[in-house]
Design an enzyme around this catalytic site. Structure first.
Site, PDB file in Angstrom:
ATOM      1  N   GLY A  54     -18.100   9.655  -2.362  1.00 12.69           N
ATOM      2  CA  GLY A  54     -19.196   9.144  -2.112  1.00 12.69           C
ATOM      3  C   GLY A  54     -20.176   9.029  -3.230  1.00 12.69           C
ATOM      4  N   CYS A  81     -13.426  14.386  -4.242  1.00 16.11           N
ATOM      5  CA  CYS A  81     -14.431  13.831  -4.951  1.00 16.11           C
ATOM      6  C   CYS A  81     -15.704  14.481  -4.284  1.00 16.11           C
ATOM      7  CB  CYS A  81     -14.685  12.478  -5.299  1.00 16.11           C
ATOM      8  SG  CYS A  81     -15.628  11.907  -6.538  1.00 16.11           S
ATOM      9  N   TYR A  82     -16.663  13.467  -3.956  1.00 22.32           N
ATOM     10  CA  TYR A  82     -17.902  14.212  -3.210  1.00 22.32           C
ATOM     11  C   TYR A  82     -17.577  14.920  -2.198  1.00 22.32           C
ATOM     12  CZ  TYR A  82     -22.170  14.166  -0.600  1.00 22.32           C
ATOM     13  OH  TYR A  82     -23.095  14.432   0.146  1.00 22.32           O
ATOM     14  N   HIS A 168      -8.868  11.640  -7.730  1.00 27.50           N
ATOM     15  CA  HIS A 168      -8.699  10.881  -6.562  1.00 27.50           C
ATOM     16  C   HIS A 168      -7.094  10.636  -6.525  1.00 27.50           C
ATOM     17  CE1 HIS A 168     -12.698   9.402  -5.558  1.00 27.50           C
ATOM     18  NE2 HIS A 168     -13.002   9.585  -6.841  1.00 27.50           N
ATOM     19  N   GLU A 170      -5.715   9.148  -4.109  1.00 21.98           N
ATOM     20  CA  GLU A 170      -5.424   7.920  -3.497  1.00 21.98           C
ATOM     21  C   GLU A 170      -5.195   6.619  -4.290  1.00 21.98           C
ATOM     22  OE1 GLU A 170      -8.243   9.454  -3.522  1.00 21.98           O
ATOM     23  OE2 GLU A 170      -9.958   8.078  -3.396  1.00 21.98           O
ATOM     24  N   SER A 222      -7.054 -20.050  13.539  1.00 22.72           N
ATOM     25  CA  SER A 222      -7.520 -20.825  12.334  1.00 22.72           C
ATOM     26  C   SER A 222      -6.198 -21.502  11.534  1.00 22.72           C
ATOM     27  CB  SER A 222      -8.191 -20.043  11.624  1.00 22.72           C
ATOM     28  OG  SER A 222      -7.688 -18.941  11.219  1.00 22.72           O
ATOM     29  N   GLY A 223      -4.871 -20.656  11.795  1.00 25.70           N
ATOM     30  CA  GLY A 223      -3.993 -20.918  10.942  1.00 25.70           C
ATOM     31  C   GLY A 223      -4.007 -19.952   9.679  1.00 25.70           C
ATOM     32  N   GLY A 224      -4.999 -18.942   9.624  1.00 26.98           N
ATOM     33  CA  GLY A 224      -4.866 -17.794   8.941  1.00 26.98           C
ATOM     34  C   GLY A 224      -3.965 -16.899   9.269  1.00 26.98           C
ATOM     35  N   VAL A 225      -3.602 -15.569   8.670  1.00 26.38           N
ATOM     36  CA  VAL A 225      -2.872 -14.640   9.149  1.00 26.38           C
ATOM     37  C   VAL A 225      -3.241 -14.063  10.290  1.00 26.38           C
ATOM     38  CG1 VAL A 225      -1.640 -12.486   8.358  1.00 26.38           C
ATOM     39  CG2 VAL A 225      -2.102 -14.225   6.804  1.00 26.38           C
ATOM     40  N   ASP A 226      -4.349 -13.454  10.287  1.00 24.96           N
ATOM     41  CA  ASP A 226      -4.960 -12.805  11.608  1.00 24.96           C
ATOM     42  C   ASP A 226      -4.843 -13.360  12.879  1.00 24.96           C
ATOM     43  OD1 ASP A 226      -5.482 -11.298   9.413  1.00 24.96           O
ATOM     44  OD2 ASP A 226      -7.606 -11.485   9.465  1.00 24.96           O
ATOM     45  N   SER A 227      -5.365 -14.688  12.941  1.00 26.60           N
ATOM     46  CA  SER A 227      -5.412 -15.303  14.076  1.00 26.60           C
ATOM     47  C   SER A 227      -3.878 -15.816  14.673  1.00 26.60           C
ATOM     48  CB  SER A 227      -6.403 -16.547  14.254  1.00 26.60           C
ATOM     49  OG  SER A 227      -5.876 -17.561  13.322  1.00 26.60           O
ATOM     50  N   SER A 228      -3.129 -15.971  13.571  1.00 19.86           N
ATOM     51  CA  SER A 228      -1.743 -16.375  13.891  1.00 19.86           C
ATOM     52  C   SER A 228      -1.112 -15.089  14.491  1.00 19.86           C
ATOM     53  CB  SER A 228      -1.004 -16.814  12.690  1.00 19.86           C
ATOM     54  OG  SER A 228      -1.626 -18.045  11.958  1.00 19.86           O
ATOM     55  N   LYS A 366      -4.494  -5.093   6.852  1.00 20.04           N
ATOM     56  CA  LYS A 366      -3.978  -6.521   6.630  1.00 20.04           C
ATOM     57  C   LYS A 366      -2.463  -6.206   6.427  1.00 20.04           C
ATOM     58  CE  LYS A 366      -5.033 -10.691   5.748  1.00 20.04           C
ATOM     59  NZ  LYS A 366      -6.342 -11.544   6.443  1.00 20.04           N
TER      60      LYS A 366
END
Ligand code: XMP
Length: 508
Positions: A54, A81-82, A168, A170, A222-228, A366
């Site tokens: 943070g 870190c923080y 870090h 990660e 929408s044709g995007g990845v998520d809605s597909s 994603k």
């Protein structure tokens, strides 16, 4: 299912930490520090907790603090870190300002023996970004790593299973960062790794088969990845009861609308309503040059078109949305009624009559959504589709939009994407822009006066910052030759070498 909590103190890498955990087949969820109590952490039976970094200093009264009771739950904790400084502070240690001795970037780290460093060389490079440091260890802790400037770059209280690292693990710049996390998750927390997207996708289908039995479900595709992916998943769960409305605003890339239609009305056989609304959109956009106005018009028109189609269907039981985990984290801190504000269909629920919202992908990142898409059998060109702005090509045509310009851009863009697609390593986003600059050219013996196409390619982790991608010259050369030869009205091609910041990814 085993779960690990990523307790968020405002670090820029909070999502990255959760993804790193999930990559190791352990389900991680992120919660802001002020949304969960130690009592709730105990009840949720987390196998471990990770405190994120943070931007604050623990002595700043406005900095995020947490109930020290969490250290006594018997649940392993890793502070980063923080999060490391906070752990020291909470346990009674001292954190001080290193002033000019702060460490930023790649730093040499010397490790001592510890469960979290098992199997790792004693000297590695790590990624640092701190000014404050742990200057006095709390009782029960010992130092397990140092750097030249930092006397406590990591500490542990083995008895209480508390670990803290100033660096870090990660980020990929830290050597053996993944192994350090593995050691914590498997070695300290005792996780066995039971999280697989395949299983989860199957479980979701079963869940919705039961929960949505007999209900009518509507989804804006929408044709995007998520809605597909959401459509593919729900179609397996509710079959014919799912209706998808796909508004083709005429601002999509070459062939895109047809791929969506072919995929869903073909292989998935779902009820797909494709609304060809190009004329409506172009009419509303005629003469509009200002980018934000274009976005606003498109967003509003999208709702009007969707509304008109939905009213033909009448009442639906369930409105489904392709919300994914980063949207949930960013927008609503877990509130399912919040719809992402930059999404084109924001505002829909108020105009459509429905009883319930489902968001089947709300717990997935994603890359996990893409994996689910592949498991469900969606074509690669849909699953690996690079991000594409909701307003589509409208924000890649500088100035006003006409059908002719759209056709020109679609062709140039398809050529560029085809050529770059042959590269071994792909940029994260790459596309063509039609500028409003016309320049003189020569073709055969004749002078031409055509448009300038700009090519854009960026490499990025999160699209908040991005660097321009060093596309090989021969690829650029082929793309440029093909575009000027094959696309009528283009006489010049330029390559955008600006990074973000100060430029943005899109030109508008
Ligand atoms: P910028 O241009 O802001 O883009 O650097 C970052 C990412 O966001 C996408 N983008 C949009 N996506 N509606 C969207 O759905 C928009 O209006 C929009 N503008 C930019 C862009 O393609 C990139 O991936």
């Amino acid at each position: 299912m085993e779960k690990v909590l990523v307790l968020d103190f405002g670090g820029q890498y909070n999502q990255l930490i959760a993804r790193r955990v999930r990559e190791q087949h352990i389900y991680a969820e992120i919660k802001p520090y002020d949304r969960i109590t130690p009592e709730e952490i105990k009840k949720a039976k987390y196998k471990g907790v990770i405190f994120t970094g943070g931007p604050n200093s623990v002595y700043d009264p406005a900095s995020p603090h947490y109930d020290p009771e969490v250290l006594n739950l018997g649940i392993p904790i890793l502070g980063i870190c923080y999060g490391a400084q906070l752990m020291a502070f909470m346990a009674g240690g001292t954190v001080s300002d290193a002033g000019e001795s702060g460490e930023y970037g790649k730093t040499k780290l010397s490790l001592s023996k510890s469960t979290i460093f098992r199997g790792i060389p004693s000297g590695i490079d790590c990624w640092m970004s701190h000014r404050d440091f742990i200057s006095k260890l709390p009782d029960g802790f010992k130092t397990i790593a140092v750097t030249d400037k930092c006397p406590c770059a990591a500490m542990s209280d083995v008895k209480r299973k508390l670990y803290a690292v100033q660096f870090h693990p990660e980020v990929t710049h830290t050597e053996y960062g993944r192994e350090i996390l593995t050691n914590f998750l498997y070695g300290v927390c005792g996780c066995s790794g039971d999280w697989y997207v395949e299983d989860y996708t199957g479980e979701l289908i079963e869940k919705y088969k039961t929960e949505l039995a007999g209900k009518k479900v509507l989804l804006a595709l929408s044709g995007g990845v998520d809605s597909s992916v959401a459509a593919a998943l729900l179609s397996k769960a509710v079959g014919d009861n799912l209706t998808c409305v796909f508004v083709d605003h005429g601002l999509l890339r070459k062939g895109e609308g047809d791929i969506v239609e072919k995929t869903f009305s073909g292989r998935f056989g779902l009820n797909l309503i494709r609304v060809n609304a190009k004329d409506r959109f172009l009419e509303k956009l005629a003469g509009v040059k200002e980018p934000e106005q274009k976005r606003k018009i498109i967003g509003e028109e999208f709702i009007r078109v969707f509304e008109a189609e939905a009213s033909k269907i009448g009442h639906v039981d369930v409105l489904a949305q392709g919300t994914i985990y980063p949207d949930v984290i960013e927008s609503g801190k877990g509130d399912s009624a919040v719809i992402k504000s930059h999404h084109n269909v924001g505002g829909l629920p108020s105009v459509i009559s429905f009883d319930e919202i489902v968001e089947p992908l709300r717990d997935l990142f994603k890359d996990e959504v893409r994996s689910a898409g592949e498991i469900l059998g969606l074509p690669r060109e849909l699953v690996w589709r690079q991000p594409f702005p909701g307003p589509g090509l409208a924000v890649r045509i500088i100035g006003d939009i006409t059908e002719e310009k759209l056709d020109t851009l679609r062709e140039a863009d398809a050529i560029f994407r085809e050529e770059v697609g042959k590269c071994e390593v792909l940029p994260d986003q790459f596309f063509a822009v039609l500028t409003d600059t016309r320049t003189v050219g020569v073709m055969g013996d004749a002078r031409t006066y055509g448009y300038t196409v700009a090519l854009r390619a960026v490499t990025t982790d999160d699209f908040m910052t991005a660097t321009w991608t060093k596309i090989p010259y021969d690829v650029l050369e082929t793309a440029s030759n093909r575009i000027t030869n094959e696309v009528l009205g283009v006489s010049r091609v330029v390559f955008d070498i600006s990074s973000k910041p100060p430029a943005t990814v899109e030109w508008e």
